[in-house]
Motif scaffolding. Structure first.
Motif, short mmCIF file in Angstrom:
data_model
loop_
_atom_site.label_atom_id
_atom_site.label_comp_id
_atom_site.label_asym_id
_atom_site.label_seq_id
_atom_site.Cartn_x
_atom_site.Cartn_y
_atom_site.Cartn_z
N ILE A 46 0.84 -1.21 0.00
CA ILE A 46 0.00 0.00 0.00
C ILE A 46 0.87 1.25 0.00
O ILE A 46 0.59 2.21 -0.73
N ALA A 47 1.93 1.28 0.79
CA ALA A 47 2.83 2.44 0.82
C ALA A 47 3.47 2.65 -0.55
O ALA A 47 3.58 3.78 -1.03
N GLN A 48 3.89 1.55 -1.19
CA GLN A 48 4.46 1.69 -2.53
C GLN A 48 3.42 2.16 -3.53
O GLN A 48 3.72 2.96 -4.42
N THR A 49 2.20 1.69 -3.40
CA THR A 49 1.14 2.12 -4.31
C THR A 49 0.87 3.61 -4.14
O THR A 49 0.73 4.34 -5.13
N ARG A 50 0.82 4.08 -2.89
CA ARG A 50 0.62 5.52 -2.65
C ARG A 50 1.71 6.33 -3.35
O ARG A 50 1.42 7.29 -4.07
#
Length: 130
Positions: A46-50
């Motif tokens: 999720i952090a990488q997607t953000r």
């Protein structure tokens, strides 16, 4: 921009079946979840997607475009099980960064991405009206 939705089809959730648009085309090459210095700050999906979505937004801005101009988006993920298990979180981060702009989308699972730590790569086509 006109959203294309065949009669009798169920409404898509979080994407468009198709979009017709006229204007200046903007092509955003595959962005991944690293920062401007090309460093990963997290290995969390999720952090990488953000960060990936922020990178897309910043490249669009270079062409005086924004998320509202996106007509096509392709996601490459290395783990479809995690993608599906975290859809609620993905939706939240997507809306946080790009708002409620839902282009025609494709998402595919790939065995790996070129950067070893990358968990997602996203490319976008946008059209800025004349």
């Amino acid at each position: 921009m006109k959203h294309l939705h065949p009669p009798g089809w169920a409404a898509p959730k979080g994407y468009a079946n198709g979009i017709a648009a006229r204007g200046t085309h903007v092509f955003v090459g595959g962005q991944i979840g690293w920062n401007a210095a090309q460093q990963f700050e997290s290995d969390d999906f999720i952090a990488q997607t953000r960060q990936t979505l922020i990178n897309v937004r910043e490249v669009l801005a270079c062409a005086d475009a924004g998320p509202e101009h996106m007509v096509r988006m392709t996601w490459y993920v290395i783990d479809r099980v995690e993608y599906n298990a975290r859809l609620r979180e993905l939706g939240e981060v997507y809306r946080e960064v790009l708002g409620r702009n839902f282009p025609a989308m494709t998402c595919v699972e790939v065995s790996a991405l070129m950067e070893e730590r990358a968990k997602v790569e996203i490319e976008v086509t946008a059209v800025v009206p004349d």
